[in-house]
Scaffold this motif. Structure first.
Motif, PDB file in Angstrom:
ATOM      1  N   PRO A 129       0.796  -1.227   0.000  1.00  0.00           N
ATOM      2  CA  PRO A 129       0.000   0.000   0.000  1.00  0.00           C
ATOM      3  C   PRO A 129       0.829   1.278   0.000  1.00  0.00           C
ATOM      4  N   GLY A 130       2.155   1.167   0.124  1.00  0.00           N
ATOM      5  CA  GLY A 130       3.005   2.354   0.068  1.00  0.00           C
ATOM      6  C   GLY A 130       2.694   3.343   1.174  1.00  0.00           C
ATOM      7  N   SER A 131       2.765   4.609   0.828  1.00  0.00           N
ATOM      8  CA  SER A 131       2.646   5.665   1.841  1.00  0.00           C
ATOM      9  C   SER A 131       1.239   5.850   2.382  1.00  0.00           C
ATOM     10  N   THR A 132       0.250   5.129   1.855  1.00  0.00           N
ATOM     11  CA  THR A 132      -1.073   5.187   2.482  1.00  0.00           C
ATOM     12  C   THR A 132      -1.043   4.553   3.872  1.00  0.00           C
ATOM     13  N   PHE A 133       0.068   3.884   4.206  1.00  0.00           N
ATOM     14  CA  PHE A 133       0.221   3.302   5.541  1.00  0.00           C
ATOM     15  C   PHE A 133       0.677   4.337   6.567  1.00  0.00           C
ATOM     16  N   LYS A 134       1.249   5.448   6.124  1.00  0.00           N
ATOM     17  CA  LYS A 134       1.831   6.427   7.057  1.00  0.00           C
ATOM     18  C   LYS A 134       0.842   6.952   8.095  1.00  0.00           C
ATOM     19  N   PRO A 135      -0.423   7.213   7.747  1.00  0.00           N
ATOM     20  CA  PRO A 135      -1.360   7.663   8.788  1.00  0.00           C
ATOM     21  C   PRO A 135      -1.527   6.670   9.931  1.00  0.00           C
ATOM     22  N   ILE A 136      -1.313   5.379   9.658  1.00  0.00           N
ATOM     23  CA  ILE A 136      -1.404   4.379  10.723  1.00  0.00           C
ATOM     24  C   ILE A 136      -0.258   4.561  11.718  1.00  0.00           C
ATOM     25  N   VAL A 137       0.924   4.940  11.208  1.00  0.00           N
ATOM     26  CA  VAL A 137       2.064   5.212  12.083  1.00  0.00           C
ATOM     27  C   VAL A 137       1.736   6.381  13.006  1.00  0.00           C
ATOM     28  N   LEU A 138       1.155   7.448  12.434  1.00  0.00           N
ATOM     29  CA  LEU A 138       0.775   8.608  13.246  1.00  0.00           C
ATOM     30  C   LEU A 138      -0.292   8.230  14.267  1.00  0.00           C
ATOM     31  N   ALA A 139      -1.268   7.436  13.842  1.00  0.00           N
ATOM     32  CA  ALA A 139      -2.330   7.004  14.764  1.00  0.00           C
ATOM     33  C   ALA A 139      -1.749   6.213  15.926  1.00  0.00           C
ATOM     34  N   SER A 140      -0.813   5.332  15.643  1.00  0.00           N
ATOM     35  CA  SER A 140      -0.191   4.531  16.697  1.00  0.00           C
ATOM     36  C   SER A 140       0.602   5.410  17.654  1.00  0.00           C
ATOM     37  N   ALA A 141       1.284   6.430  17.095  1.00  0.00           N
ATOM     38  CA  ALA A 141       2.052   7.353  17.940  1.00  0.00           C
ATOM     39  C   ALA A 141       1.140   8.078  18.919  1.00  0.00           C
ATOM     40  N   MET A 142       0.015   8.563  18.432  1.00  0.00           N
ATOM     41  CA  MET A 142      -0.884   9.328  19.290  1.00  0.00           C
ATOM     42  C   MET A 142      -1.639   8.423  20.257  1.00  0.00           C
ATOM     43  N   GLU A 143      -2.016   7.242  19.784  1.00  0.00           N
ATOM     44  CA  GLU A 143      -2.768   6.333  20.643  1.00  0.00           C
ATOM     45  C   GLU A 143      -1.907   5.859  21.812  1.00  0.00           C
TER      46      GLU A 143
ATOM     47  N   LYS B 125       0.653   7.530  22.978  1.00  0.00           N
ATOM     48  CA  LYS B 125       1.311   8.694  23.592  1.00  0.00           C
ATOM     49  C   LYS B 125       2.835   8.585  23.495  1.00  0.00           C
ATOM     50  N   ALA B 126       3.290   8.236  22.296  1.00  0.00           N
ATOM     51  CA  ALA B 126       4.721   8.070  22.051  1.00  0.00           C
ATOM     52  C   ALA B 126       5.419   9.425  21.999  1.00  0.00           C
TER      53      ALA B 126
ATOM     54  N   GLY C  73      12.304  13.071  23.830  1.00  0.00           N
ATOM     55  CA  GLY C  73      11.265  13.131  24.840  1.00  0.00           C
ATOM     56  C   GLY C  73      10.080  14.013  24.545  1.00  0.00           C
ATOM     57  N   LYS C  74       9.963  14.552  23.354  1.00  0.00           N
ATOM     58  CA  LYS C  74       8.826  15.423  23.024  1.00  0.00           C
ATOM     59  C   LYS C  74       7.648  14.576  22.536  1.00  0.00           C
ATOM     60  N   PRO C  75       6.412  14.830  23.012  1.00  0.00           N
ATOM     61  CA  PRO C  75       5.236  14.079  22.554  1.00  0.00           C
ATOM     62  C   PRO C  75       5.048  14.221  21.049  1.00  0.00           C
ATOM     63  N   ILE C  76       4.636  13.125  20.418  1.00  0.00           N
ATOM     64  CA  ILE C  76       4.421  13.157  18.969  1.00  0.00           C
ATOM     65  C   ILE C  76       2.992  13.609  18.695  1.00  0.00           C
ATOM     66  N   THR C  77       2.875  14.752  18.046  1.00  0.00           N
ATOM     67  CA  THR C  77       1.595  15.313  17.612  1.00  0.00           C
ATOM     68  C   THR C  77       1.788  15.823  16.194  1.00  0.00           C
ATOM     69  N   PRO C  78       0.727  16.307  15.560  1.00  0.00           N
ATOM     70  CA  PRO C  78       0.902  16.880  14.220  1.00  0.00           C
ATOM     71  C   PRO C  78       1.855  18.070  14.192  1.00  0.00           C
ATOM     72  N   ASN C  79       2.113  18.696  15.325  1.00  0.00           N
ATOM     73  CA  ASN C  79       2.983  19.872  15.368  1.00  0.00           C
ATOM     74  C   ASN C  79       4.430  19.540  15.728  1.00  0.00           C
TER      75      ASN C  79
ATOM     76  N   TYR D 218       8.859   9.835   8.577  1.00  0.00           N
ATOM     77  CA  TYR D 218       8.066   8.700   9.055  1.00  0.00           C
ATOM     78  C   TYR D 218       8.925   7.494   9.406  1.00  0.00           C
ATOM     79  N   ALA D 219      10.096   7.375   8.790  1.00  0.00           N
ATOM     80  CA  ALA D 219      11.014   6.319   9.182  1.00  0.00           C
ATOM     81  C   ALA D 219      11.476   6.518  10.619  1.00  0.00           C
ATOM     82  N   GLN D 220      11.791   7.779  10.991  1.00  0.00           N
ATOM     83  CA  GLN D 220      12.194   8.060  12.364  1.00  0.00           C
ATOM     84  C   GLN D 220      11.010   7.923  13.316  1.00  0.00           C
ATOM     85  N   MET D 221       9.843   8.340  12.868  1.00  0.00           N
ATOM     86  CA  MET D 221       8.671   8.266  13.741  1.00  0.00           C
ATOM     87  C   MET D 221       8.350   6.831  14.124  1.00  0.00           C
ATOM     88  N   ILE D 222       8.440   5.870  13.184  1.00  0.00           N
ATOM     89  CA  ILE D 222       8.090   4.491  13.528  1.00  0.00           C
ATOM     90  C   ILE D 222       9.099   3.893  14.497  1.00  0.00           C
TER      91      ILE D 222
END
Length: 752
Positions: free
Chosen positions: A401-415, A417-418, A423-429, A476-480
């Motif tokens: 699925p390529g980069s359509t998977f990236k939102p799942i990485v963000l969702a997991s980060a927020m869910e 509280k990564a 040490g900074k919380p991961i949010t859209p900002n 997104y590589a660093q985020m995961i």
């Protein structure tokens, strides 16, 4: 010797000859002459004795046969049925099976239609014992005298012949029919027998059973038949090919009208029809014959999807499903289905030269569209047709699925509280380094992905929102790594993705969608975002009925998969992708949309997954070498350059969504719990333009690319995204970069 003595001597000689020539009567007197020749064997006594003896033997034989003969297993054809597939509006889409039959229970057949068949075929049906001896005798007499074939069969006998035996006109078959009919009448209720009779008869027009006949002759289900229509079907049963009104000659029409009127007149005679009402009744002409509905076009793919879901829910085998008897109503909306097919034709197929351009010959498209509130699949595109592409492209699982998977990485980060490495919380900002080929930090597995066209973003820092807009691989590589690949996989499974062999659960490359997936499960993931975190499992079956099996429908909308806050935040980030990012090609004033592009390594697949509050649609393109089914690049499709998610898939998505929502009320996303500010802008012309749901209060200043990206424009005019970057210098202080070290060789990774 005197005369007296001579007479006595003569009498004595005659008496001695009497046993050979005379029979003594009473008192010793001689009788008449004894019978000679054939008359010796045919006396009335002998004839009567033989007759009664044969009767007794026959009765004994019948009694013996009654106890000896058991009803055999039903013949092969008696149980064969078709599976009937309907669209959501109830129209029949297809009938699949070797026998066009759909068995219905007796309560689905109107009572007066039942009586119509009894009136013309067997008026004593409810009082006889399965056979009609007078009718049999009459039939035998007609045969012997040349007045026609032996008839006189009751409805029970005809049912037995259709269900257990054959149509052979032999004495042995007839005798079996009689015996079995007697037993069936003892063992079954009359309504059951009548239902079996109505369901096993051949009515012409390739219709077996009354349900198929009702559709073939009048275009309605059996429970909607009028008495006049039922009377015609009862009449046509005697000679279907001769009495079919559409093909019958003058003689055939005259004969079937005689039987039609006979049906109604007999009902009056039986006291089942009011004479006044009978006079008002008129013959209802059947519709013209239609060709069998098959699996041409997209029908085969829709049937394939329904069958897979049905087997999954019931545990049936292929053989059990093919035995037939299912009435399956799909959730497919005919108008939306037509709109999706037209969008693929207009935005892709019409631009391809499959015979003259090898790249085009390998292009395959698939799509799934879902109502996020109900989970119903309202449209699906499987390919150009099963004669060219058997397996549905909407359901194929051999592409990433390529980069359509990236939102799942963000969702997991927020869910979860990564937080980042510092040490900074991961949010859209949250700020990340957007440098291409930047090595990830904190992973035991080295990974330094290249961004599309090897571009650096952020000078070097950029927000997660900006990184999502531009689908920046290095971020997104660093985020995961920060979230943990195993945690991301867990979130993906909670959202509806499937755990298959080869899932890279501990590798940072997973952030770029390197596992396999199909459009159906990705539609479920994004529908869950759209539905505020409640898990959506797309279903194509609205209802399914079978006389002998039970179907438990999919629970399309389930419990909470992720929190509403997480789901709404991801949705809001994805509205930024449409407003200012790689999904800008689908932007329209007609709807509010969120979405994500995806292009896999070597451009072998391209995706656009987008949604409005009313509709979630995933469109994918695959490079599939004809014959070998080797994955091949889409670059050069329709004579253009790189075919990414923002090209043909986005163009198809936009045309379909506009048509599908036309005339309906469109709304805005209800994202009051989203944890973010307004979407990032990637150019001066869009920096001041925000969607209605976006707030400008909590967003830090824009972090923009350090150099002008060189992006190959799409060949589809409507899908060419704006790629002019902002030249506004960054005003955000550069935080300490997480990690350092010597870069390892660049990895070839999926593009946005």
């Amino acid at each position: 010797m005197g005369r007296a003595e001579a007479r006595r001597a003569q009498q004595q000689r005659g008496a001695r000859r009497a046993p050979r020539g005379r029979v003594k009567g009473k008192g010793g007197a001689s009788g008449g002459k004894k019978p000679t020749g054939i008359r010796r064997f045919f006396t009335w006594r002998k004839l009567l004795g033989t007759f009664f003896g044969m009767v007794l033997l026959g009765m004994a034989a019948l009694v013996g046969l009654y106890f000896y003969v058991e009803p055999p297993n039903p013949n092969d054809d008696a149980l064969k049925q078709s599976n009937v597939y309907k669209l959501s509006d109830g129209t029949v889409m297809a009938r699949v099976g070797s026998m066009n039959r759909q068995i219905v229970s007796i309560d689905k057949i109107p009572a007066d239609v039942q009586t119509a068949f009894i009136a013309i075929e067997n008026k004593s049906f409810y009082s006889d014992r399965g056979v009609d001896l007078k009718g049999i005798a009459r039939g035998v007499f007609n045969t012997v005298t040349g007045k026609g074939k032996a008839g006189g069969s009751t409805i029970t006998q005809q049912y037995v012949k259709n269900f257990y035996l054959t149509q052979d006109q032999t004495a042995t078959r007839k005798l079996k029919e009689l015996i079995i009919s007697l037993k069936v009448d003892q063992e079954m209720e009359k309504p059951q027998i009548l239902a079996g009779y109505l369901n096993t008869n051949f009515y012409g027009r390739n219709a077996y059973g009354i349900q198929a006949a009702a559709q073939a002759y009048y275009g309605v289900d059996a429970d909607k038949l009028t008495l006049e229509q039922g009377a015609y079907l009862a009449a046509v049963l005697q000679a279907p090919s001769q009495y079919d009104w559409a093909t019958a000659g003058p003689n055939g029409k005259e004969l079937v009208m005689i039987r039609f009127n006979g049906v109604l007149d007999n009902m009056v005679e039986m006291g089942k029809l009011d004479p006044a009402k009978r006079k008002e009744m008129k013959f209802q002409e059947p519709i013209k014959p239609k060709p069998p509905t098959g699996s041409e076009g997209q029908k085969g793919y829709l049937i394939q999807a329904a069958d897979e879901e049905l087997k999954r829910q019931t545990g049936m085998s292929d053989g059990q499903l093919k035995a037939g008897g299912w009435e399956i109503t799909l959730s497919i909306d005919p108008k939306k289905q037509a709109a999706l097919e037209k969008a693929v034709q207009d935005e892709l197929e019409s631009k391809l030269d499959r015979k003259g351009r090898p790249v085009d010959a390998a292009v395959q498209a698939g799509a799934t569209s879902v109502d996020p509130k109900t989970g119903a699949i309202v449209a699906m595109y499987g390919g150009t047709g099963q004669s060219e592409q058997w397996a549905s492209n909407a359901l194929r699982k051999d592409f990433q699925p390529g980069s359509t998977f990236k939102p799942i990485v963000l969702a997991s980060a927020m869910e979860g509280k990564a937080s980042t490495q510092d040490g900074k919380p991961i949010t859209p900002n949250t700020l990340y380094d957007g440098t291409s080929k930047r090595p990830v930090v904190g992973s035991d597995i080295p990974f330094n992905p290249q961004n599309q066209d090897d571009r650096d973003y952020g000078d070097p820092m950029m927000t997660v929102q900006s990184a999502t807009n531009s689908s920046v691989n290095s971020v997104y590589a660093q985020m995961i790594v920060d979230v943990g690949p195993k945690n991301v996989k867990k979130t993906a499974l909670q959202l509806g993705m499937q755990d298959r062999d080869g899932w890279p659960e501990d590798k940072p490359a997973m952030s770029l969608g390197t596992m396999s997936a199909d459009t159906l499960e990705m539609a479920g993931v994004y529908a869950t975002f759209d539905n505020h975190g409640k898990k959506v499992t797309p279903s194509i079956i609205k209802s399914a009925k079978h006389a002998d099996r039970e179907y438990k429908p999919v629970r399309a909308v389930g419990d909470t998969a992720i929190s509403r806050r997480t789901a709404d935040t991801v949705t809001k980030v994805l509205t930024g992708v449409v407003e200012d990012g790689s999904g800008k090609a689908v932007k329209s004033s007609a709807y509010e949309a969120a979405g994500k592009t995806g292009t896999t390594e070597k451009n072998v697949a391209a995706w656009f997954t987008g949604f409005t509050p009313e509709l979630v649609t995933v469109v994918a393109m695959f490079g599939d070498e004809p014959g070998t089914h080797t994955q091949t690049s889409l670059t050069g499709t329709a004579g253009g350059g790189r075919a990414g998610g923002s090209s043909f898939p986005a163009a198809i998505w936009k045309q379909y969504t506009l048509d599908a929502l036309k005339g309906g009320k469109t709304g805005s996303f209800d994202l009051d719990e989203a944890d973010m500010g307004k979407a990032q802008s990637s150019s001066p012309s869009t920096s001041a333009s925000t969607s209605p749901s976006q707030s400008a209060s909590s967003q830090p200043p824009s972090n923009t690319p350090s150099r002008t990206p060189s992006q190959t424009p799409s060949r589809t005019p409507s899908s060419t995204p704006s790629t002019t970057p902002s030249t506004t210098p960054s005003t955000t202080p550069s935080p300490t970069k997480s990690g350092s070290g010597k870069p390892s060789p660049p990895n070839r990774v999926p593009e946005p």
